[in-house]
Write a protein that holds these residues in place. Structure first.
Motif, PDB file in Angstrom:
ATOM      1  N   GLY A   1       0.816  -1.216   0.000  1.00  0.00           N
ATOM      2  CA  GLY A   1       0.000   0.000   0.000  1.00  0.00           C
ATOM      3  C   GLY A   1       0.848   1.263   0.000  1.00  0.00           C
ATOM      4  O   GLY A   1       0.531   2.232  -0.693  1.00  0.00           O
ATOM      5  N   LEU A   2       1.929   1.247   0.757  1.00  0.00           N
ATOM      6  CA  LEU A   2       2.851   2.385   0.785  1.00  0.00           C
ATOM      7  C   LEU A   2       3.439   2.626  -0.602  1.00  0.00           C
ATOM      8  O   LEU A   2       3.477   3.762  -1.088  1.00  0.00           O
TER       9      LEU A   2
ATOM     10  N   VAL B   1       3.547   5.761  -5.699  1.00  0.00           N
ATOM     11  CA  VAL B   1       3.357   5.852  -7.152  1.00  0.00           C
ATOM     12  C   VAL B   1       2.248   6.854  -7.472  1.00  0.00           C
ATOM     13  O   VAL B   1       2.389   7.691  -8.378  1.00  0.00           O
ATOM     14  N   ALA B   2       1.148   6.787  -6.716  1.00  0.00           N
ATOM     15  CA  ALA B   2       0.029   7.713  -6.945  1.00  0.00           C
ATOM     16  C   ALA B   2       0.434   9.160  -6.674  1.00  0.00           C
ATOM     17  O   ALA B   2      -0.092  10.084  -7.304  1.00  0.00           O
TER      18      ALA B   2
ATOM     19  N   TYR C   1      -2.714  18.984  -5.905  1.00  0.00           N
ATOM     20  CA  TYR C   1      -3.672  18.286  -5.034  1.00  0.00           C
ATOM     21  C   TYR C   1      -3.345  16.797  -4.975  1.00  0.00           C
ATOM     22  O   TYR C   1      -3.286  16.206  -3.898  1.00  0.00           O
ATOM     23  N   LEU C   2      -3.128  16.180  -6.151  1.00  0.00           N
ATOM     24  CA  LEU C   2      -2.825  14.746  -6.181  1.00  0.00           C
ATOM     25  C   LEU C   2      -1.502  14.432  -5.484  1.00  0.00           C
ATOM     26  O   LEU C   2      -1.396  13.455  -4.743  1.00  0.00           O
TER      27      LEU C   2
ATOM     28  N   LEU D   1      -6.083   5.280  -9.726  1.00  0.00           N
ATOM     29  CA  LEU D   1      -4.760   5.103  -9.124  1.00  0.00           C
ATOM     30  C   LEU D   1      -4.784   5.413  -7.620  1.00  0.00           C
ATOM     31  O   LEU D   1      -4.117   4.737  -6.838  1.00  0.00           O
ATOM     32  N   THR D   2      -5.568   6.406  -7.211  1.00  0.00           N
ATOM     33  CA  THR D   2      -5.652   6.716  -5.779  1.00  0.00           C
ATOM     34  C   THR D   2      -6.486   5.689  -5.028  1.00  0.00           C
ATOM     35  O   THR D   2      -6.372   5.579  -3.803  1.00  0.00           O
ATOM     36  N   LEU D   3      -7.296   4.922  -5.739  1.00  0.00           N
ATOM     37  CA  LEU D   3      -8.107   3.890  -5.092  1.00  0.00           C
ATOM     38  C   LEU D   3      -7.318   2.601  -4.844  1.00  0.00           C
ATOM     39  O   LEU D   3      -7.614   1.871  -3.900  1.00  0.00           O
TER      40      LEU D   3
END
Length: 167
Positions: free
Chosen positions: A27-28, A33-34, A74-75, A137-139
């Motif tokens: 997850g990290l 990457v995101a 923001y991303l 990608l954020t999900l």
């Protein structure tokens, strides 16, 4: 001194079965990457600017650039905060902190909320403000977070230093 007379060293603590540390590192990595992907995009193919131009075809380069920069920032910032949360939670879980389960669950809920906002929030001419690919990608790290949270709540020994905990 023979090998049988050597002082005994305590064995290193083995990671308990079901420990979610491995999936937390996945997850990290996905979160990193995101966070980095929109920055790389901005200096290469610039799909975010294309997304802005598609929503506002009458805008010139200045307004398109400002909106692209806002979406990219923001991303990157939300991804960076996600990385910090992963590091905090991984450290808490590895140390067997009492608050590790609550922190992991709260961080996962925050990540899911941000990802759903990314996937669903529109504005004026935008169907969605964040391009769908970046929303997806954020999900992705949320899937790893969900697995980690489930494993944490199923473990009986989160507080290994205090003895076995009950569910």
């Amino acid at each position: 001194m023979t090998t049988t007379d050597a002082p005994s060293q305590p064995a290193p603590a083995a990671r308990p079965p079901g420990a979610p540390i491995g999936v937390m590192y996945v997850g990290l990595a996905l979160t990193a990457v995101a966070a980095i992907a929109p920055l790389v995009d901005a200096v290469t193919v610039d799909t975010i600017a294309g997304h802005v131009r598609a929503a506002y075809p009458d805008w010139g380069p200045g307004p398109v650039g400002r909106d692209r920069t806002a979406i990219t920032a923001y991303l990157a910032v939300t991804g960076g905060l996600g990385v910090l949360l992963w590091l905090l939670v991984i450290r808490a879980v590895a140390a067997g902190r009492r608050w590790a389960r609550a922190a992991a669950t709260s961080a996962w809920a925050a990540g899911v909320t941000v990802a759903l906002v990314d996937l669903g929030m529109g504005g004026e001419r935008y169907e969605v403000i964040v391009p769908v690919g970046y929303g997806v990608l954020t999900l992705l790290p949320c899937a790893a977070g969900g697995v980690a949270v489930v494993r944490l709540w199923r473990r009986r020994d989160v507080h290994a230093h205090d003895g076995p905990a009950t569910r």
